[in-house]
Design an enzyme around this catalytic site. Structure first.
Site, PDB file in Angstrom:
ATOM      1  N   LYS A 196       0.841  -1.208   0.000  1.00 59.98           N
ATOM      2  CA  LYS A 196       0.000   0.000   0.000  1.00 59.98           C
ATOM      3  C   LYS A 196       0.872   1.253   0.000  1.00 59.98           C
ATOM      4  O   LYS A 196       0.578   2.223  -0.698  1.00 59.98           O
ATOM      5  CB  LYS A 196      -0.946   0.012   1.203  1.00 59.98           C
ATOM      6  CG  LYS A 196      -1.955  -1.082   1.178  1.00 59.98           C
ATOM      7  CD  LYS A 196      -2.802  -1.000  -0.085  1.00 59.98           C
ATOM      8  CE  LYS A 196      -3.423  -2.322  -0.399  1.00 59.98           C
ATOM      9  NZ  LYS A 196      -3.644  -2.568  -1.801  1.00 59.98           N
ATOM     10  N   GLN A 236      -4.939  -2.472   9.414  1.00 57.36           N
ATOM     11  CA  GLN A 236      -4.609  -3.805   8.897  1.00 57.36           C
ATOM     12  C   GLN A 236      -5.108  -4.886   9.854  1.00 57.36           C
ATOM     13  O   GLN A 236      -4.806  -4.866  11.040  1.00 57.36           O
ATOM     14  CB  GLN A 236      -3.102  -3.925   8.690  1.00 57.36           C
ATOM     15  CG  GLN A 236      -2.665  -5.257   8.151  1.00 57.36           C
ATOM     16  CD  GLN A 236      -3.272  -5.580   6.796  1.00 57.36           C
ATOM     17  OE1 GLN A 236      -3.377  -4.720   5.947  1.00 57.36           O
ATOM     18  NE2 GLN A 236      -3.662  -6.815   6.605  1.00 57.36           N
ATOM     19  N   ASP A 253     -11.642   0.994   3.885  1.00 52.11           N
ATOM     20  CA  ASP A 253     -12.102  -0.382   3.744  1.00 52.11           C
ATOM     21  C   ASP A 253     -13.616  -0.473   3.655  1.00 52.11           C
ATOM     22  O   ASP A 253     -14.154  -1.518   3.308  1.00 52.11           O
ATOM     23  CB  ASP A 253     -11.598  -1.240   4.910  1.00 52.11           C
ATOM     24  CG  ASP A 253     -10.137  -1.629   4.768  1.00 52.11           C
ATOM     25  OD1 ASP A 253      -9.720  -1.911   3.621  1.00 52.11           O
ATOM     26  OD2 ASP A 253      -9.428  -1.647   5.772  1.00 52.11           O
TER      27      ASP A 253
END
Length: 124
Positions: free
Chosen positions: A54, A98, A121
Protein backbone atom coordinates in the site's frame (compact mmCIF):
# COMPACT_ATOMS: atom_id res chain seq x y z
CA UNK A 1 -19.17 -16.60 -26.61
CA UNK A 2 -15.43 -17.12 -26.22
CA UNK A 3 -13.61 -16.49 -22.97
CA UNK A 4 -11.22 -13.59 -23.06
CA UNK A 5 -8.05 -13.49 -21.02
CA UNK A 6 -7.42 -10.13 -19.42
CA UNK A 7 -4.08 -8.72 -18.33
CA UNK A 8 -4.63 -7.69 -14.72
CA UNK A 9 -1.19 -6.12 -14.37
CA UNK A 10 -1.76 -3.93 -17.43
CA UNK A 11 -5.18 -2.88 -16.19
CA UNK A 12 -3.77 -2.04 -12.75
CA UNK A 13 -0.97 0.00 -14.35
CA UNK A 14 -3.53 1.95 -16.38
CA UNK A 15 -5.63 2.65 -13.30
CA UNK A 16 -2.57 3.75 -11.31
CA UNK A 17 -1.60 6.08 -14.15
CA UNK A 18 -5.06 7.64 -14.11
CA UNK A 19 -4.95 8.05 -10.34
CA UNK A 20 -1.51 9.65 -10.57
CA UNK A 21 -2.90 12.22 -13.01
CA UNK A 22 -5.85 12.92 -10.71
CA UNK A 23 -3.58 13.33 -7.69
CA UNK A 24 -1.38 15.76 -9.61
CA UNK A 25 -4.42 17.73 -10.82
CA UNK A 26 -5.74 17.96 -7.25
CA UNK A 27 -2.35 19.12 -6.02
CA UNK A 28 -2.12 21.78 -8.74
CA UNK A 29 -5.67 23.01 -8.20
CA UNK A 30 -5.79 23.00 -4.40
CA UNK A 31 -2.33 22.29 -3.01
CA UNK A 32 -3.75 19.19 -1.33
CA UNK A 33 -1.91 15.88 -1.58
CA UNK A 34 -4.08 12.94 -0.53
CA UNK A 35 -2.77 11.00 2.44
CA UNK A 36 -3.38 7.36 3.36
CA UNK A 37 -2.65 6.24 6.91
CA UNK A 38 -1.97 2.59 7.62
CA UNK A 39 -2.18 1.15 11.11
CA UNK A 40 -0.19 -2.05 11.62
CA UNK A 41 -0.29 -3.77 15.01
CA UNK A 42 2.20 -6.50 15.77
CA UNK A 43 4.65 -8.28 13.52
CA UNK A 44 2.69 -10.54 11.18
CA UNK A 45 4.75 -10.93 8.03
CA UNK A 46 1.71 -11.15 5.74
CA UNK A 47 0.28 -7.93 7.18
CA UNK A 48 3.67 -6.21 6.91
CA UNK A 49 3.84 -7.20 3.23
CA UNK A 50 0.34 -5.92 2.52
CA UNK A 51 1.02 -2.57 4.22
CA UNK A 52 4.34 -2.25 2.39
CA UNK A 53 2.48 -2.75 -0.92
CA UNK A 54 0.00 0.00 0.00
CA UNK A 55 2.85 2.38 0.81
CA UNK A 56 4.51 1.56 -2.51
CA UNK A 57 1.25 2.16 -4.37
CA UNK A 58 0.89 5.54 -2.66
CA UNK A 59 4.39 6.52 -3.74
CA UNK A 60 3.69 5.44 -7.32
CA UNK A 61 0.67 7.75 -7.62
CA UNK A 62 2.11 10.68 -5.66
CA UNK A 63 0.08 10.27 -2.48
CA UNK A 64 1.41 10.69 1.04
CA UNK A 65 1.71 7.53 3.10
CA UNK A 66 1.51 7.81 6.87
CA UNK A 67 2.43 4.61 8.69
CA UNK A 68 1.73 3.75 12.29
CA UNK A 69 3.57 0.56 13.25
CA UNK A 70 2.52 -0.39 16.74
CA UNK A 71 3.62 -3.12 19.15
CA UNK A 72 1.52 -6.25 19.36
CA UNK A 73 0.87 -5.68 23.05
CA UNK A 74 -0.62 -2.19 22.63
CA UNK A 75 -3.66 -1.57 24.80
CA UNK A 76 -7.13 -1.11 23.36
CA UNK A 77 -7.27 2.49 24.59
CA UNK A 78 -3.85 3.37 23.16
CA UNK A 79 -4.83 1.94 19.78
CA UNK A 80 -8.11 3.86 19.81
CA UNK A 81 -6.14 7.02 20.63
CA UNK A 82 -3.95 6.45 17.54
CA UNK A 83 -7.05 6.10 15.37
CA UNK A 84 -8.59 9.23 16.90
CA UNK A 85 -5.39 11.18 16.19
CA UNK A 86 -5.48 10.04 12.55
CA UNK A 87 -9.17 10.99 12.32
CA UNK A 88 -8.27 14.50 13.51
CA UNK A 89 -5.24 14.90 11.22
CA UNK A 90 -6.22 17.01 8.18
CA UNK A 91 -3.34 15.56 6.13
CA UNK A 92 -4.89 12.08 6.45
CA UNK A 93 -7.71 11.47 3.99
CA UNK A 94 -8.00 7.71 4.40
CA UNK A 95 -7.26 5.23 7.16
CA UNK A 96 -6.59 1.52 6.74
CA UNK A 97 -6.39 -0.60 9.89
CA UNK A 98 -4.61 -3.80 8.90
CA UNK A 99 -6.42 -6.91 10.06
CA UNK A 100 -6.32 -9.20 11.85
CA UNK A 101 -5.50 -7.45 15.08
CA UNK A 102 -3.99 -9.38 18.01
CA UNK A 103 -6.55 -11.40 19.96
CA UNK A 104 -6.64 -9.09 22.99
CA UNK A 105 -7.95 -6.19 20.86
CA UNK A 106 -11.59 -5.61 19.91
CA UNK A 107 -11.47 -5.29 16.11
CA UNK A 108 -15.07 -4.08 15.85
CA UNK A 109 -14.46 -1.26 18.33
CA UNK A 110 -11.26 -0.19 16.54
CA UNK A 111 -12.90 -0.21 13.11
CA UNK A 112 -15.92 1.66 14.47
CA UNK A 113 -13.56 4.38 15.69
CA UNK A 114 -12.33 5.12 12.14
CA UNK A 115 -14.14 8.18 10.81
CA UNK A 116 -16.79 7.37 8.22
CA UNK A 117 -15.14 9.92 5.91
CA UNK A 118 -11.74 8.22 6.19
CA UNK A 119 -12.74 4.54 6.16
CA UNK A 120 -11.00 3.21 3.04
CA UNK A 121 -12.10 -0.38 3.74
CA UNK A 122 -15.77 0.60 3.93
CA UNK A 123 -16.48 -1.14 7.24
CA UNK A 124 -19.06 1.51 8.22
Amino acid sequence: MTAQIIDGKAIAATIRGEIKEEVEALKQATGIVPGLATVLVGDRKDSETYVRMKKKACAEVGMNSIGRELPGDISQEDLLAVVRDLNADPSVHGILVQLPLPDHLDEEAVLAEVSLDKDVDGFH
